[in-house]
Design a protein around this motif. Sequence first.
Motif, mmCIF file in Angstrom:
data_model
loop_
_atom_site.group_PDB
_atom_site.id
_atom_site.type_symbol
_atom_site.label_atom_id
_atom_site.label_comp_id
_atom_site.label_asym_id
_atom_site.label_seq_id
_atom_site.Cartn_x
_atom_site.Cartn_y
_atom_site.Cartn_z
ATOM 1 N N GLU A 141 7.729 25.397 78.422
ATOM 2 C CA GLU A 141 9.132 25.752 78.204
ATOM 3 C C GLU A 141 9.970 25.286 79.390
ATOM 4 O O GLU A 141 9.438 24.908 80.436
ATOM 5 C CB GLU A 141 9.306 27.271 78.080
ATOM 6 N N ILE A 142 11.280 25.366 79.213
ATOM 7 C CA ILE A 142 12.211 25.202 80.327
ATOM 8 C C ILE A 142 12.476 26.583 80.902
ATOM 9 O O ILE A 142 13.001 27.461 80.222
ATOM 10 C CB ILE A 142 13.522 24.543 79.858
ATOM 11 N N ALA A 143 12.079 26.774 82.140
ATOM 12 C CA ALA A 143 12.184 28.100 82.754
ATOM 13 C C ALA A 143 13.616 28.396 83.166
ATOM 14 O O ALA A 143 14.380 27.501 83.526
ATOM 15 C CB ALA A 143 11.271 28.181 83.976
ATOM 16 N N SER A 144 13.989 29.669 83.095
ATOM 17 C CA SER A 144 15.268 30.102 83.648
ATOM 18 C C SER A 144 15.226 30.008 85.173
ATOM 19 O O SER A 144 14.144 29.968 85.783
ATOM 20 C CB SER A 144 15.565 31.544 83.219
ATOM 21 N N LYS A 145 16.390 29.970 85.787
ATOM 22 C CA LYS A 145 16.453 29.850 87.240
ATOM 23 C C LYS A 145 15.819 31.066 87.912
ATOM 24 O O LYS A 145 15.905 32.178 87.420
ATOM 25 C CB LYS A 145 17.912 29.702 87.692
ATOM 26 N N ARG A 146 15.175 30.811 89.005
ATOM 27 C CA ARG A 146 14.534 31.811 89.869
ATOM 28 C C ARG A 146 13.309 32.454 89.223
ATOM 29 O O ARG A 146 12.788 33.444 89.736
ATOM 30 C CB ARG A 146 15.540 32.888 90.308
ATOM 31 N N THR A 147 12.841 31.906 88.110
ATOM 32 C CA THR A 147 11.659 32.473 87.453
ATOM 33 C C THR A 147 10.426 32.369 88.339
ATOM 34 O O THR A 147 9.665 33.340 88.487
ATOM 35 C CB THR A 147 11.401 31.775 86.103
ATOM 36 N N LEU A 148 10.199 31.197 88.928
ATOM 37 C CA LEU A 148 8.992 30.992 89.730
ATOM 38 C C LEU A 148 8.937 31.968 90.897
ATOM 39 O O LEU A 148 7.925 32.637 91.128
ATOM 40 C CB LEU A 148 8.911 29.556 90.243
ATOM 41 N N GLY A 149 10.036 32.060 91.644
ATOM 42 C CA GLY A 149 10.074 32.942 92.806
ATOM 43 C C GLY A 149 9.972 34.401 92.428
ATOM 44 O O GLY A 149 9.322 35.190 93.130
ATOM 45 N N HIS A 150 10.609 34.782 91.321
ATOM 46 C CA HIS A 150 10.584 36.180 90.894
ATOM 47 C C HIS A 150 9.168 36.603 90.509
ATOM 48 O O HIS A 150 8.695 37.675 90.916
ATOM 49 C CB HIS A 150 11.535 36.365 89.719
ATOM 50 N N PRO A 241 12.572 18.780 83.730
ATOM 51 C CA PRO A 241 13.563 18.800 82.649
ATOM 52 C C PRO A 241 14.364 20.093 82.640
ATOM 53 O O PRO A 241 13.842 21.175 82.909
ATOM 54 C CB PRO A 241 12.710 18.676 81.381
ATOM 55 N N ALA A 242 15.641 19.948 82.318
ATOM 56 C CA ALA A 242 16.526 21.103 82.201
ATOM 57 C C ALA A 242 17.142 21.190 80.807
ATOM 58 O O ALA A 242 17.785 22.183 80.484
ATOM 59 C CB ALA A 242 17.637 21.030 83.246
ATOM 60 N N HIS A 243 16.941 20.145 79.994
ATOM 61 C CA HIS A 243 17.571 20.086 78.678
ATOM 62 C C HIS A 243 16.613 19.465 77.662
ATOM 63 O O HIS A 243 15.556 18.930 78.027
ATOM 64 C CB HIS A 243 18.857 19.253 78.730
ATOM 65 N N THR A 244 17.014 19.533 76.393
ATOM 66 C CA THR A 244 16.328 18.818 75.319
ATOM 67 C C THR A 244 17.366 18.037 74.520
ATOM 68 O O THR A 244 18.564 18.316 74.586
ATOM 69 C CB THR A 244 15.568 19.780 74.384
ATOM 70 N N VAL A 245 16.872 17.066 73.755
ATOM 71 C CA VAL A 245 17.767 16.240 72.951
ATOM 72 C C VAL A 245 17.017 15.781 71.715
ATOM 73 O O VAL A 245 15.782 15.707 71.716
ATOM 74 C CB VAL A 245 18.270 15.023 73.766
ATOM 75 N N THR A 283 14.208 38.422 78.152
ATOM 76 C CA THR A 283 13.119 37.593 78.645
ATOM 77 C C THR A 283 12.687 36.524 77.653
ATOM 78 O O THR A 283 12.089 35.522 78.040
ATOM 79 C CB THR A 283 11.897 38.481 78.970
ATOM 80 N N LEU A 284 12.969 36.719 76.359
ATOM 81 C CA LEU A 284 12.502 35.797 75.330
ATOM 82 C C LEU A 284 13.666 35.109 74.624
ATOM 83 O O LEU A 284 14.790 35.619 74.597
ATOM 84 C CB LEU A 284 11.651 36.538 74.290
ATOM 85 N N ASP A 285 13.373 33.947 74.039
ATOM 86 C CA ASP A 285 14.370 33.246 73.245
ATOM 87 C C ASP A 285 14.572 33.963 71.905
ATOM 88 O O ASP A 285 13.633 34.518 71.332
ATOM 89 C CB ASP A 285 13.913 31.809 72.957
ATOM 90 N N THR A 286 15.810 33.905 71.426
ATOM 91 C CA THR A 286 16.155 34.454 70.118
ATOM 92 C C THR A 286 16.833 33.363 69.298
ATOM 93 O O THR A 286 17.712 32.657 69.810
ATOM 94 C CB THR A 286 17.095 35.660 70.250
ATOM 95 N N ALA A 287 16.429 33.219 68.037
ATOM 96 C CA ALA A 287 17.016 32.205 67.167
ATOM 97 C C ALA A 287 17.616 32.868 65.935
ATOM 98 O O ALA A 287 16.976 33.723 65.303
ATOM 99 C CB ALA A 287 15.963 31.190 66.744
ATOM 100 N N VAL A 288 18.836 32.474 65.599
ATOM 101 C CA VAL A 288 19.540 33.004 64.419
ATOM 102 C C VAL A 288 20.095 31.829 63.631
ATOM 103 O O VAL A 288 20.819 30.988 64.176
ATOM 104 C CB VAL A 288 20.680 33.961 64.815
ATOM 105 N N LEU A 289 19.765 31.772 62.354
ATOM 106 C CA LEU A 289 20.269 30.720 61.469
ATOM 107 C C LEU A 289 21.376 31.303 60.595
ATOM 108 O O LEU A 289 21.133 32.210 59.803
ATOM 109 C CB LEU A 289 19.137 30.186 60.586
ATOM 110 N N THR A 290 22.593 30.800 60.777
ATOM 111 C CA THR A 290 23.732 31.242 59.967
ATOM 112 C C THR A 290 24.018 30.197 58.898
ATOM 113 O O THR A 290 24.263 29.031 59.217
ATOM 114 C CB THR A 290 24.979 31.457 60.841
ATOM 115 N N VAL A 291 23.968 30.620 57.645
ATOM 116 C CA VAL A 291 24.107 29.709 56.514
ATOM 117 C C VAL A 291 25.455 29.915 55.841
ATOM 118 O O VAL A 291 25.904 31.056 55.652
ATOM 119 C CB VAL A 291 22.968 29.938 55.497
ATOM 120 N N THR A 292 26.085 28.804 55.507
ATOM 121 C CA THR A 292 27.373 28.842 54.819
ATOM 122 C C THR A 292 27.183 28.448 53.357
ATOM 123 O O THR A 292 26.503 27.459 53.054
ATOM 124 C CB THR A 292 28.370 27.878 55.484
#
Length: 353
Positions: A141-150, A241-245, A283-292
């Motif tokens: 994953e892409i870690a949030s800032k200061r994760t390693l040190g924390h 890496p800090a992003h995805t594409v 602490t975890l990712d959350t995904a929400v799919l909004t459908v029109t």
Amino acid sequence: MARWLTRDDLGAAAGSATGLLLVSPDVSSVLPLGPGDRAAAAELTGAALREAGVGERDRVVVALAEPAGALWTAAAADVAAAAASVGPRGRMRLHHALSALKATTLVATPTGAMDLLARLHLEFLLDPLDLGLGNIVLTGEIASKRTLGHLAGEFGATVTEVLASPFGGGALAWRTAEEDPLKPLVDGLLGTAALARDDAADPAAGLAELVVTPHAHSTLGDAVLRTGLVAGTAGSAIPAPAHTVGEHVLVRGVWLALPRIDRALAKIDGVTGWELAVSRHGTLDTAVLTVTFGRESLVGNPMWKARIEQSVRALTPVSIAVEIAPEVSETATPGTVADARGHHLGRDRSALA
């Protein structure tokens, strides 16, 4: 001339690939491994564990999804005294496994490790130091800032971040501090490429996509594999890496294929658009799919919402909540991603160049 391939290109060859196939949960990526390829992947992953401080007296618990979990566990068994794979879910189960196996090393995603820490404090009322972990290896994953040190401070452990191949999960590079560039495990395997063209990255471009160049691979030796991971260019160094594409979004260590969402919703009458919102409030990712919908009569229809939920559930093991937009739109629009984490830059690489 090199072949430039994406996850979708690897997935398209699934029916003809041979050997051991490392398959993503949605089969959007299929990485074939011959006997020599398997040995090389295990050797590199073992080397990453050694760089993280794992030795022959350590006991390793791997809490990663497949196909990475099996590869890391096999590599750890060659490096450490013992290795076990417990999968990515269930923090109480993970805590029990760490205690019962007397683990000294945990391999997990950054959010998985942070979620374990939060639950130790808030639910189990336990001191993280009591687990006796000497090493924590973060990957996937892409870690949030200061994760390693924390994590290092809370567990009293050495924390190492490993960049793993998004195709098979094997280790490619590592670092011990968030401000450090990546240290490739072998020269020539990892590089940077321009976003909009099949060529090496321009140091002045600002952003570059990480690519894998598996020169010694039995079937992909002439290929350049686009990872979908994006970092800022930093001269000769390879930044983390800090992003995805592109057409896949990384959520909870799993790559979600956006075209599969397109195809699934296209089969449901009345759907005219969708937005996938991804966030990391805790602490975890959350995904929400909004459908029109295109018709007012479908907005409050529980059967139509249930159909969408069932279709999405069949796409990925990652939990995705489904919501229905209150406004109707008769005009069909492309699916979009709203990433509050700041990770996903867009579906179209060329638009970001």
